[in-house]
Design a protein around this motif. Structure first.
Motif, PDB file in Angstrom:
ATOM      1  N   ASN A 175       0.713  -1.195  -0.143  1.00 63.92           N
ATOM      2  CA  ASN A 175       0.176   0.053   0.082  1.00 63.92           C
ATOM      3  C   ASN A 175       0.866   1.242  -0.057  1.00 63.92           C
ATOM      4  O   ASN A 175       1.644   1.337   0.780  1.00 63.92           O
ATOM      5  N   GLN A 176       0.871   2.194  -1.076  1.00 66.17           N
ATOM      6  CA  GLN A 176       1.581   3.362  -1.133  1.00 66.17           C
ATOM      7  C   GLN A 176       0.926   4.539  -1.518  1.00 66.17           C
ATOM      8  O   GLN A 176      -0.168   4.592  -1.952  1.00 66.17           O
ATOM      9  N   VAL A 177       1.446   5.512  -0.752  1.00 62.01           N
ATOM     10  CA  VAL A 177       0.703   6.838  -0.802  1.00 62.01           C
ATOM     11  C   VAL A 177       1.946   7.819  -1.168  1.00 62.01           C
ATOM     12  O   VAL A 177       2.951   7.570  -0.722  1.00 62.01           O
ATOM     13  N   VAL A 178       1.639   9.119  -1.820  1.00 62.53           N
ATOM     14  CA  VAL A 178       2.407  10.007  -2.085  1.00 62.53           C
ATOM     15  C   VAL A 178       2.216  11.342  -1.318  1.00 62.53           C
ATOM     16  O   VAL A 178       0.731  11.745  -1.724  1.00 62.53           O
ATOM     17  N   LEU A 179       2.635  11.851  -0.265  1.00 63.40           N
ATOM     18  CA  LEU A 179       2.081  12.999   0.333  1.00 63.40           C
ATOM     19  C   LEU A 179       2.933  14.300   0.206  1.00 63.40           C
ATOM     20  O   LEU A 179       4.154  14.328  -0.216  1.00 63.40           O
ATOM     21  N   PRO A 180       2.186  15.349  -0.341  1.00 64.43           N
ATOM     22  CA  PRO A 180       2.887  16.436  -0.590  1.00 64.43           C
ATOM     23  C   PRO A 180       3.411  17.347   0.614  1.00 64.43           C
ATOM     24  O   PRO A 180       2.784  17.254   1.714  1.00 64.43           O
ATOM     25  N   MET A 181       4.825  17.506   0.331  1.00 63.49           N
ATOM     26  CA  MET A 181       5.373  18.205   1.521  1.00 63.49           C
ATOM     27  C   MET A 181       5.820  19.525   1.097  1.00 63.49           C
ATOM     28  O   MET A 181       6.042  19.874  -0.128  1.00 63.49           O
ATOM     29  N   ASP A 182       5.870  20.609   2.200  1.00 61.41           N
ATOM     30  CA  ASP A 182       6.434  21.811   1.957  1.00 61.41           C
ATOM     31  C   ASP A 182       7.672  22.245   2.950  1.00 61.41           C
ATOM     32  O   ASP A 182       7.492  23.029   3.714  1.00 61.41           O
ATOM     33  N   ASN A 183       8.655  21.324   2.929  1.00 64.92           N
ATOM     34  CA  ASN A 183       9.796  21.725   3.792  1.00 64.92           C
ATOM     35  C   ASN A 183      10.871  22.056   2.961  1.00 64.92           C
ATOM     36  O   ASN A 183      11.591  21.692   2.171  1.00 64.92           O
ATOM     37  N   LYS A 184      11.476  23.349   3.472  1.00 67.76           N
ATOM     38  CA  LYS A 184      12.512  24.023   3.024  1.00 67.76           C
ATOM     39  C   LYS A 184      13.736  24.444   3.790  1.00 67.76           C
ATOM     40  O   LYS A 184      13.357  24.581   5.103  1.00 67.76           O
ATOM     41  N   VAL A 185      14.859  24.490   3.178  1.00 66.44           N
ATOM     42  CA  VAL A 185      16.024  24.560   3.792  1.00 66.44           C
ATOM     43  C   VAL A 185      16.674  25.675   3.023  1.00 66.44           C
ATOM     44  O   VAL A 185      16.980  25.326   1.787  1.00 66.44           O
TER      45      VAL A 185
END
Length: 436
Positions: A147-157
């Protein structure tokens, strides 16, 4: 997304080979193979149904807000199911400014608050690096499906220039104007801000005499002034196509940002206000004026937002926008480059209006490649042609520099290895000469 695992594939292969051999030897007994396929599909369906649970899945990424170019940092991946403990695997997506050390994914180690995974990355290039997606997958109870999901992230460095060596140079330059006890000199006797009254000495200018107080005290008294410490310094960095060309393996815009940070550190230490302005075809970055050494981190963070561009620089739009933002006389330091008078014509028209109110300093790097080609001893007709072309380009560059000086702007050409210190020395000269 649900897809078969390697275990399901091997189970299908293990059942299909004997069924094929039986059907080949005894065609009348072909149906056991069909029963095996139906049983496998039933297990796959049960595994897929039992492994669902995306609604109760939560995940997050944690990374340091900033890191220096060439530095390494750890990205913490955390994921968990509400009330359930499942084996999770994760993988992250990153941009080209970062390089993974040991891979971009792995198995999350189980903990009391869910699974965690630590990934190591190295910062390769200045800018705002981002982790925009997180892949998570987990097996069903039988291990037959993923079971696979793709989660959008907004983590910036924010990947910042390494200014450790620049800070050392800045401290050295500051120490030249410091007293033995470590406090900075106030440079009395220069500037326009009143400091104190003192006895008039032979050799002082008559304009320094305070006639009213001299008459009151019965002796000549002179006014002593000091340099202002609230000047407005604007660091305008061109990030257009020409500034993204490399010099000795490093883009010009990166060298300009490093020099700008060094001068910002000096100016903030000296009590001046500093703001950052980045532009290419249009204004991109604009920070407000900040003051105090503690505000240097703000300038660093905004400098990381100046990205590389392949567009031509629009000096008219950029400098006009900048001039509209300035409500007082400022020192505008423009980091840019140009090739010939034609490409710099619009810039020259705008600079003429900017110098009417502000002090403008153009900071440019010497074109080492052109100078090398122009001075190279010719060994073939091609070498002669290259030398002539390089010499012509250098002469056109000097024509533009001469026109800038006629318009009242200051121009400083420096070697790329001495860009920061050369700018700081010129800034201190302008400040001590009461030109700000």
């Amino acid at each position: 997304m649900i897809y078969p695992s390697g275990r399901a594939v091997w189970a299908g292969v293990v059942g299909a080979v004997p069924a094929f051999l039986v059907a080949l030897a005894l065609p009348s007994l072909w149906y056991p193979g069909l029963l095996w396929i139906c049983a496998l599909l039933a297990f796959l369906a049960v595994d897929a149904a039992a492994g669902r649970g995306r609604a109760s899945l939560s995940a997050s990424l944690h990374a340091p807000p900033q890191v220096g170019v060439g530095g390494q940092f750890t990205l913490h991946v955390t994921a968990r199911f509400a009330g359930k403990a499942r084996a999770l695997q994760a993988r992250v997506s990153h941009d080209a400014r970062l390089a993974p050390i040991g891979g971009t994914g792995g198995v999350l180690s189980a903990g009391h608050d869910g699974g965690t995974l630590d990934l190591r990355f190295q910062a390769l290039r200045r800018g705002i690096a981002s982790f925009d997606r997180l892949w998570l997958r987990w097996p069903g109870p039988f291990g037959l499906v993923w079971n696979q999901v793709v989660l959008p992230m907004d983590n910036k460095v924010a990947v910042l220039p390494d200014v450790s060596s620049a800070r050392d140079e800045a401290i050295t330059l500051l120490q030249r104007s410091a007293l033995p006890d470590g406090h900075a000199q106030r440079r009395a006797g220069q500037g326009r801000e009143f400091e104190a009254l003192k006895d008039y000495q032979p050799g002082m200018g008559r304009r320094m005499i305070d006639w009213k107080r001299s008459a009151r005290h019965g002796k000549l008294l002179a006014r002593e002034f000091r340099i202002e410490e609230n000047n407005n310094i604007v660091l305008a960095i061109d990030s257009g196509r020409l500034m993204c060309e490399p010099v000795d393996g490093v883009p010009k815009v990166d060298r300009a940002v490093t020099a700008a940070l060094l001068s910002a550190f000096i100016a903030l230490k000296g009590g001046d206000m500093v703001s950052l302005f980045g532009f290419d075809a249009r204004p991109r970055v604009s920070s407000g004026a900040v003051r105090g050494s503690a505000s240097f981190a703000i300038i660093q963070k905004r400098a990381a937002e100046i990205d590389y561009s392949s567009e031509e620089t629009n000096f008219t739009l950029a400098l006009t926008t900048l001039a509209a933002k300035l409500d007082r006389r400022s020192l505008v330091i423009v980091f840019t480059d140009f090739v010939d008078p034609i490409s710099a014509e619009l810039m020259l028209r705008t600079v003429g209006r900017l110098t009417e109110r502000h002090l403008v300093l153009f900071m440019m790097m010497k074109d080492v490649e052109l100078e090398t080609l122009a001075d190279m001893s010719p060994a073939s007709p091609e070498d002669v042609a290259r030398a002539v072309t390089a010499g012509g380009l250098l002469r056109e560059r000097q024509v533009v520099i001469g026109r800038l000086r006629l318009l009242g702007a200051h121009v400083l050409e420096a070697d790329h290895r001495r860009l920061g210190p050369a700018l700081v020395e010129r800034y201190l000269q302008l400040k001590q000469g009461d030109l700000l």
